[in-house]
Design a protein around this motif. Structure first.
Motif, short mmCIF file in Angstrom:
data_model
loop_
_atom_site.label_atom_id
_atom_site.label_comp_id
_atom_site.label_asym_id
_atom_site.label_seq_id
_atom_site.Cartn_x
_atom_site.Cartn_y
_atom_site.Cartn_z
N UNK A 107 0.87 -1.19 0.00
CA UNK A 107 0.00 0.00 0.00
C UNK A 107 0.90 1.23 0.00
N UNK A 108 0.47 2.26 -0.74
CA UNK A 108 1.31 3.42 -0.91
C UNK A 108 0.48 4.60 -1.41
N UNK A 109 1.06 5.79 -1.32
CA UNK A 109 0.45 6.98 -1.88
C UNK A 109 1.11 7.32 -3.20
N UNK A 110 0.45 8.21 -3.96
CA UNK A 110 0.98 8.63 -5.26
C UNK A 110 0.84 10.14 -5.40
N UNK A 111 1.84 10.75 -6.03
CA UNK A 111 1.80 12.20 -6.28
C UNK A 111 2.33 12.47 -7.68
N UNK A 112 1.78 13.50 -8.32
CA UNK A 112 2.31 13.87 -9.63
C UNK A 112 1.67 15.11 -10.20
N UNK A 113 2.38 15.70 -11.15
CA UNK A 113 1.88 16.78 -11.98
C UNK A 113 2.19 16.45 -13.42
N UNK A 114 1.57 17.17 -14.36
CA UNK A 114 1.79 16.93 -15.78
C UNK A 114 1.50 15.45 -16.09
N UNK A 115 2.36 14.75 -16.85
CA UNK A 115 2.13 13.34 -17.10
C UNK A 115 2.08 12.55 -15.81
N UNK A 116 2.84 13.01 -14.81
CA UNK A 116 2.81 12.34 -13.51
C UNK A 116 1.45 12.39 -12.86
#
Length: 405
Positions: free
Chosen positions: A176-185
């Motif tokens: 289990x984990x979190x995710x972060x991103x901008x643009x393609x991310x």
């Protein structure tokens, strides 16, 4: 290759041969400049005077070895997933119960975007924060980009990258984990939460694809909105219309013929620099020059990862693969149940609308900042760190248990 060797994780250290740097310097010294038009500003593209000064700095003052050492301060690795070499940094927190977090860059970004983000995320106690807000941080390079490139086969679009990231986190032992991103991310992180809701604790984005006013709103559409929604929708449409008219040529070219500009960008470092620096200027929170928002050395280090790896073409292919896949709109319109936070920075040309975001996302946090732009991790790392901490703290408080891997 055995299954265990195919899934092996190999230590990686960045060590660029001096001959590559000598070649770069020689090419910069021999730049063939186009004729300048007196008085032309940024509306024509990158101005001659600005670019000449930036190239002079790159050639004579910028220190790649210092940048290389800074990147090598992170533990870095490679592994093979679905036939591609995936480069990633994996920086574990000293806090044993830290939340695993995978952060994904976009184009024309790279893991360089996160150089000022990692230390306060992994060790908040050393940066004036609460140890309970610590993260184990994983920073992969998208296949085809920089140290994960170039790729040698087609098909590396958002869905395939999403599956690769889920496999990467499994190999690292994070169920289990979190995710972060901008643009393609942002697209990849959002897809992680939508596709793997049992594994993704929460998704933090500083862009949400598809939630802008991409067509001019009709009178009937506006009439159904509150006054505040009408105002934000019209502002979004004006921003989107201007961006579509003046700022999307790169995307059209990379979506249709990504290899054609790649010959020029792979042969000319000044061409590669201009291709990227224009976007930093257009999408950052600056009045005139991108360095008002993003440190000049960081910007050049980002360009160096594209130049040294020769990934102008393979990174541009993600646009082509998105168009070829034909399912981008379907993905964006399919609801996600993952708890989602949006951090909005005003200079980003693609600020989402809340009432559109609510149709497809499980929005639990919505933060509008008064400064910053598209490259939030480079422009305003303190704001981004603070919002990430607050979002995952909110999820912990609701759940009552630490969201460890």
């Amino acid at each position: 290759m055995t299954s265990s060797s195919a899934q092996s994780i190999r230590p990686f250290r960045l060590s660029v041969p001096q001959s590559d740097l000598d070649d770069l310097h020689d090419r910069l010294d021999r730049t063939r400049w186009p004729a300048a038009m007196p008085g032309a500003g940024w509306e024509y593209g990158v101005p001659d005077g600005y670019l000449r000064e930036l190239v002079r700095y790159w050639r004579h003052e910028y220190d790649w070895r210092a940048a290389e050492a800074r990147l090598n301060a992170w533990p870095q690795f490679t592994t093979t997933i679905d036939g591609a070499t995936v480069h990633f940094a994996h920086v574990r927190s000293p806090e044993p119960d830290a939340t695993p977090l995978i952060i994904t860059h976009g184009w024309p970004g790279s893991v360089v975007e996160f150089l000022d983000l990692v230390a306060p995320l992994t060790d908040p106690a050393a940066h004036g924060g609460d140890p309970a807000d610590a993260f184990h941080v994983v920073l992969p390079s998208i296949p085809g980009f920089g140290l994960s490139g170039p790729t040698t086969e087609p098909g590396w679009e958002v869905g395939r990258v999403t599956d690769a990231w889920a496999e990467l986190m499994r190999r690292l032992g994070y169920q289990r984990f979190g995710a972060q991103g901008g643009d393609w991310g942002a697209g990849i992180s959002r897809e992680l939460g939508r596709t793997y809701p049992d594994r993704v604790i929460g998704v933090h984005l500083n862009l949400l694809p598809g939630a802008q006013a991409a067509t001019e709103p009709t009178a009937r559409e506006l009439a159904a909105l509150t006054p505040e929604e009408r105002e934000s929708t019209l502002a979004s449409w004006r921003r989107w219309e201007r961006w579509s008219r003046e700022g999307t040529g790169y995307a059209v070219l990379q979506s249709t013929r990504p290899h054609t500009p790649a010959y020029a960008l792979t042969d000319s470092p000044v061409g590669q620099l201009a291709w990227i620096v224009e976007k930093f200027r257009e999408w950052s929170d600056c009045e005139e020059l991108p360095e008002e928002a993003v440190d000049r050395d960081l910007l050049l280090t980002d360009v160096m990862l594209y130049w040294l790896t020769g990934t102008a073409g393979s990174s541009g292919r993600i646009y082509y693969e998105r168009a070829a896949a034909g399912d981008w709109e379907t993905r964006l319109s399919t609801p996600s149940t993952a708890p989602t936070a949006l951090a909005l920075f005003p200079a980003d040309p693609q600020i989402p609308l809340r009432h559109k975001a609510d149709r497809t996302e499980n929005i639990v946090r919505w933060t509008e900042f008064d400064r910053g732009g598209h490259f939030a991790a480079m422009e305003e790392p303190d704001l981004l760190v603070g919002d990430l901490r607050a979002f995952f703290r909110q999820l912990r408080d609701q759940d009552g248990t630490p969201p460890v891997g």
